[in-house]
Structure formats: structure tokens, C-alpha cells
Design a protein around this motif. Structure first.
Motif, PDB file in Angstrom:
ATOM      1  N   PHE A  33     -29.022 -31.373 -31.863  1.00  0.00           N
ATOM      2  CA  PHE A  33     -29.217 -32.100 -30.612  1.00  0.00           C
ATOM      3  C   PHE A  33     -30.582 -31.863 -29.978  1.00  0.00           C
ATOM      4  CE2 PHE A  33     -24.517 -31.713 -30.756  1.00  0.00           C
ATOM      5  CZ  PHE A  33     -24.196 -33.057 -30.676  1.00  0.00           C
ATOM      6  N   SER A  34     -31.395 -30.990 -30.583  1.00  0.00           N
ATOM      7  CA  SER A  34     -32.697 -30.690 -29.993  1.00  0.00           C
ATOM      8  C   SER A  34     -33.567 -31.938 -29.855  1.00  0.00           C
ATOM      9  CB  SER A  34     -33.431 -29.641 -30.834  1.00  0.00           C
ATOM     10  OG  SER A  34     -32.717 -28.423 -30.842  1.00  0.00           O
ATOM     11  N   GLY A  35     -33.490 -32.830 -30.843  1.00  0.00           N
ATOM     12  CA  GLY A  35     -34.280 -34.054 -30.781  1.00  0.00           C
ATOM     13  C   GLY A  35     -33.885 -34.920 -29.604  1.00  0.00           C
ATOM     14  N   LEU A  36     -32.580 -35.085 -29.404  1.00  0.00           N
ATOM     15  CA  LEU A  36     -32.081 -35.860 -28.270  1.00  0.00           C
ATOM     16  C   LEU A  36     -32.540 -35.234 -26.963  1.00  0.00           C
ATOM     17  CD1 LEU A  36     -30.247 -37.965 -26.856  1.00  0.00           C
ATOM     18  CD2 LEU A  36     -28.333 -36.378 -27.229  1.00  0.00           C
ATOM     19  N   MET A  37     -32.393 -33.921 -26.845  1.00  0.00           N
ATOM     20  CA  MET A  37     -32.785 -33.235 -25.617  1.00  0.00           C
ATOM     21  C   MET A  37     -34.272 -33.392 -25.339  1.00  0.00           C
ATOM     22  SD  MET A  37     -30.539 -29.752 -26.036  1.00  0.00           S
ATOM     23  CE  MET A  37     -31.410 -28.967 -24.679  1.00  0.00           C
ATOM     24  N   SER A  38     -35.069 -33.255 -26.384  1.00  0.00           N
ATOM     25  CA  SER A  38     -36.514 -33.369 -26.227  1.00  0.00           C
ATOM     26  C   SER A  38     -36.921 -34.766 -25.776  1.00  0.00           C
ATOM     27  CB  SER A  38     -37.203 -33.018 -27.548  1.00  0.00           C
ATOM     28  OG  SER A  38     -38.603 -33.146 -27.439  1.00  0.00           O
ATOM     29  N   ILE A  81     -23.964 -26.262 -21.337  1.00  0.00           N
ATOM     30  CA  ILE A  81     -24.412 -27.635 -21.086  1.00  0.00           C
ATOM     31  C   ILE A  81     -24.726 -27.826 -19.600  1.00  0.00           C
ATOM     32  CG2 ILE A  81     -23.652 -30.053 -21.053  1.00  0.00           C
ATOM     33  CD1 ILE A  81     -22.220 -29.502 -23.696  1.00  0.00           C
ATOM     34  N   HIS A  82     -23.883 -27.243 -18.745  1.00  0.00           N
ATOM     35  CA  HIS A  82     -24.150 -27.310 -17.301  1.00  0.00           C
ATOM     36  C   HIS A  82     -25.495 -26.652 -16.984  1.00  0.00           C
ATOM     37  CE1 HIS A  82     -23.556 -27.068 -12.964  1.00  0.00           C
ATOM     38  NE2 HIS A  82     -23.821 -25.771 -13.035  1.00  0.00           N
ATOM     39  N   ARG A  83     -25.763 -25.495 -17.586  1.00  0.00           N
ATOM     40  CA  ARG A  83     -27.018 -24.799 -17.348  1.00  0.00           C
ATOM     41  C   ARG A  83     -28.206 -25.601 -17.883  1.00  0.00           C
ATOM     42  NH1 ARG A  83     -26.569 -19.431 -15.822  1.00  0.00           N
ATOM     43  NH2 ARG A  83     -24.446 -18.591 -15.815  1.00  0.00           N
ATOM     44  N   LEU A  84     -28.036 -26.245 -19.030  1.00  0.00           N
ATOM     45  CA  LEU A  84     -29.124 -27.045 -19.604  1.00  0.00           C
ATOM     46  C   LEU A  84     -29.504 -28.192 -18.673  1.00  0.00           C
ATOM     47  CD1 LEU A  84     -27.995 -27.195 -23.348  1.00  0.00           C
ATOM     48  CD2 LEU A  84     -29.988 -25.988 -22.442  1.00  0.00           C
ATOM     49  N   HIS A  85     -28.525 -28.717 -17.963  1.00  0.00           N
ATOM     50  CA  HIS A  85     -28.799 -29.821 -17.039  1.00  0.00           C
ATOM     51  C   HIS A  85     -29.626 -29.367 -15.833  1.00  0.00           C
ATOM     52  CE1 HIS A  85     -26.760 -33.118 -18.925  1.00  0.00           C
ATOM     53  NE2 HIS A  85     -25.611 -32.487 -18.972  1.00  0.00           N
ATOM     54  N   THR A  86     -29.697 -28.036 -15.605  1.00  0.00           N
ATOM     55  CA  THR A  86     -30.494 -27.539 -14.475  1.00  0.00           C
ATOM     56  C   THR A  86     -31.966 -27.387 -14.847  1.00  0.00           C
ATOM     57  OG1 THR A  86     -30.223 -25.161 -14.970  1.00  0.00           O
ATOM     58  CG2 THR A  86     -28.475 -26.227 -13.687  1.00  0.00           C
ATOM     59  N   LEU A  87     -32.288 -27.504 -16.139  1.00  0.00           N
ATOM     60  CA  LEU A  87     -33.682 -27.383 -16.557  1.00  0.00           C
ATOM     61  C   LEU A  87     -34.477 -28.612 -16.140  1.00  0.00           C
ATOM     62  CD1 LEU A  87     -33.270 -26.056 -20.229  1.00  0.00           C
ATOM     63  CD2 LEU A  87     -33.598 -24.711 -18.136  1.00  0.00           C
ATOM     64  N   THR A  88     -35.720 -28.407 -15.780  1.00  0.00           N
ATOM     65  CA  THR A  88     -36.612 -29.534 -15.522  1.00  0.00           C
ATOM     66  C   THR A  88     -36.963 -30.189 -16.852  1.00  0.00           C
ATOM     67  OG1 THR A  88     -38.647 -28.251 -15.753  1.00  0.00           O
ATOM     68  CG2 THR A  88     -37.613 -28.272 -13.573  1.00  0.00           C
ATOM     69  N   PRO A  89     -37.482 -31.423 -16.839  1.00  0.00           N
ATOM     70  CA  PRO A  89     -37.876 -32.058 -18.106  1.00  0.00           C
ATOM     71  C   PRO A  89     -38.838 -31.206 -18.923  1.00  0.00           C
ATOM     72  CG  PRO A  89     -37.817 -33.694 -16.372  1.00  0.00           C
ATOM     73  CD  PRO A  89     -37.593 -32.363 -15.709  1.00  0.00           C
ATOM     74  N   GLN A  90     -39.818 -30.580 -18.269  1.00  0.00           N
ATOM     75  CA  GLN A  90     -40.779 -29.764 -19.007  1.00  0.00           C
ATOM     76  C   GLN A  90     -40.117 -28.499 -19.566  1.00  0.00           C
ATOM     77  OE1 GLN A  90     -43.423 -30.780 -20.164  1.00  0.00           O
ATOM     78  NE2 GLN A  90     -45.280 -29.670 -19.601  1.00  0.00           N
ATOM     79  N   GLN A  91     -39.221 -27.898 -18.799  1.00  0.00           N
ATOM     80  CA  GLN A  91     -38.507 -26.720 -19.289  1.00  0.00           C
ATOM     81  C   GLN A  91     -37.621 -27.070 -20.482  1.00  0.00           C
ATOM     82  OE1 GLN A  91     -36.469 -25.398 -15.767  1.00  0.00           O
ATOM     83  NE2 GLN A  91     -38.308 -24.515 -14.852  1.00  0.00           N
ATOM     84  N   SER A  92     -36.988 -28.219 -20.422  1.00  0.00           N
ATOM     85  CA  SER A  92     -36.152 -28.664 -21.532  1.00  0.00           C
ATOM     86  C   SER A  92     -36.991 -28.862 -22.786  1.00  0.00           C
ATOM     87  CB  SER A  92     -35.436 -29.968 -21.163  1.00  0.00           C
ATOM     88  OG  SER A  92     -34.623 -30.416 -22.230  1.00  0.00           O
ATOM     89  N   ARG A  93     -38.174 -29.415 -22.622  1.00  0.00           N
ATOM     90  CA  ARG A  93     -39.055 -29.630 -23.766  1.00  0.00           C
ATOM     91  C   ARG A  93     -39.537 -28.297 -24.341  1.00  0.00           C
ATOM     92  NH1 ARG A  93     -44.592 -33.313 -23.928  1.00  0.00           N
ATOM     93  NH2 ARG A  93     -44.782 -33.378 -26.193  1.00  0.00           N
ATOM     94  N   VAL A  94     -39.866 -27.356 -23.457  1.00  0.00           N
ATOM     95  CA  VAL A  94     -40.289 -26.031 -23.916  1.00  0.00           C
ATOM     96  C   VAL A  94     -39.153 -25.352 -24.686  1.00  0.00           C
ATOM     97  CG1 VAL A  94     -40.919 -23.692 -23.162  1.00  0.00           C
ATOM     98  CG2 VAL A  94     -42.038 -25.676 -22.127  1.00  0.00           C
ATOM     99  N   LEU A  95     -37.930 -25.469 -24.197  1.00  0.00           N
ATOM    100  CA  LEU A  95     -36.792 -24.849 -24.874  1.00  0.00           C
ATOM    101  C   LEU A  95     -36.610 -25.413 -26.279  1.00  0.00           C
ATOM    102  CD1 LEU A  95     -34.320 -23.019 -24.968  1.00  0.00           C
ATOM    103  CD2 LEU A  95     -33.013 -24.821 -23.808  1.00  0.00           C
TER     104      LEU A  95
END
Length: 215
Positions: free
Chosen positions: A66-71, A146-160
Motif C-alpha cells: 500500500f506504500s504506493g497508494l499512500m505516497s 490506520i487512524h494514526r497514519l491519517h494524522t500524518l501531513t502529506p509530506q510526512q506520509s511521503r517521508v514515511l
């Protein structure tokens, strides 16, 4: 009717042909952009910022699960993304939707079913396989993650997601065009939001979401 731009991102040429056939059979005019790996998919999304839809294979070279979708969700928030996968169990479908997919198409679907699903998403609705029954996440740890992942900013999600790819801070900084100090700050915020102590633990947490997938 205005021309629709649809990105088909799948590493199997035969299945890309099937998706192209499904799209080409719809009413109106379509501009179809094809990508055979994740870097090409990301480039297509960047080059076609006005694209109406992306069909994204869940198992592509250059990305894990799912990393691609998240990114892509973090980078191109307005682009509807429909996941295409041979792994079509309820858990995989539910997690894809929870992580921001606008629909899910099983690779076992026929051309007409694929076409209907695409049209459903283009009309603004969510498309899922007919036999899919929505439910709650069975793993409470994953539900919390998943709840915690939704708290990430777009840039933080990309870094992760880039941490998940094994990139070092200086490599991520280069890719994103920011300083290494900025990346360190993002990593610190990610660890705090995911309630973990190290980047290794963060990557392990990210991997938990993909455990239901076979490929």
C-alpha cells in the motif's frame, strides 16, 4: 463531452491492454497514459495534474504494498485512484479504501465489470467488487495504525513511504528538495504520531498493513 485523462499503471502489458480496452469502450473521448512501474506512474501523475483517474496496480516494481497508494495520495490529493489487484480479499479491499482509494477492481473481473467500476468512480462514487461486504478492521492494532497514519501531513506520509523504501535522510532530502534537517524534523514527528521510538519500528508498523496481501 470533455476528454477524460486516465492513467493506467500496471507492470503487465496484457492487463494494461485489458484496462485500455475497458476505458476505450466508454462514451466520450479518453486520453490514456500508460505506466509500467511505480516511478513512471508517479511521473505520469506529475505530468498530467488534471488527470481524471488513475488505475493503480497494488503490486508494481518500485513499491511495496500500500506504500504506493499512500505516497500518491499524499502527493496528488485530488487525483482519484482505483486499486487494481489479484489479491481481492475483504481485508485488502477495506484497507485500500481506508487509505484513500476511490475504488477497488479485482484482476479477475471481466471487461464490462471493469468498465462499470471505472464509470462509477468517474461519476464520484466508490467502486468495489459485487461480493465485497464492508466491515470493521479485525486487527485492533492495524485499526489504530490506520487512524494514526491519517494524522500524518502529506509530506510526512511521503517521508514515511520513502523510509519504507530504505532511503536515508539525505536521500529523502535530495528527492524532496529540502534540507536534511527538515527531514529529521519530519521523521521525529512521524515517530511521535505512530507512537514508536525508531525509524525501524516505523517501517515495521508500515509493513503490518501489507501483511494481509499475498501479492
Amino acid at each position: 463531452m470533455q476528454e477524460q485523462t486516465i492513467i493506467i499503471a500496471d507492470d503487465h502489458p496484457l492487463f494494461r491492454d485489458a484496462l485500455r480496452q475497458a476505458v476505450s469502450g466508454m462514451e466520450g473521448e479518453q486520453s490514456i497514459i500508460e505506466a509500467g512501474d511505480f516511478s513512471a506512474a508517479r511521473a505520469a501523475a506529475s505530468d498530467h495534474s488534471d488527470a481524471d483517474l488513475m488505475l493503480l496496480d497494488l503490486a508494481m516494481p518500485g513499491v511495496s504494498g500500500f506504500s504506493g497508494l499512500m505516497s500518491l495520495r499524499s502527493e496528488y490529493a485530488s487525483l482519484p485512484i482505483v486499486i487494481i489487484s489479484a489479491t481481492d480479499d475483504a481485508t485488502t479491499i477495506r484497507r485500500a479504501l481506508e487509505l484513500g482509494a476511490s475504488g477497488f477492481i479485482s484482476k479477475s473481473s471481466g471487461i464490462e465489470d471493469i468498465r462499470r467500476s471505472i464509470q462509477t468512480v468517474l461519476a464520484g462514487d466508490i467502486a468495489t467488487p459485487e461480493n465485497y461486504r464492508d466491515g470493521q478492521e479485525q486487527d485492533p492494532d492495524v485499526a489504530d495504525l490506520i487512524h494514526r497514519l491519517h494524522t500524518l501531513t502529506p509530506q510526512q506520509s511521503r517521508v514515511l513511504t520513502m523510509l519504507g523504501e530504505g532511503l536515508l535522510n539525505k536521500q529523502i532530502a535530495y528527492e524532496l528538495g529540502v534540507s536534511e534537517a527538515t527531514i529529521k524534523a519530519h521523521v521525529s514527528a512521524i515517530l511521535l504520531k505512530l507512537n514508536v521510538d525508531s525509524r525501524t519500528q516505523a517501517v515495521i508498523q508500515l509493513g503490518k498493513i501489507n501483511m494481509a496481501m499475498v501479492a
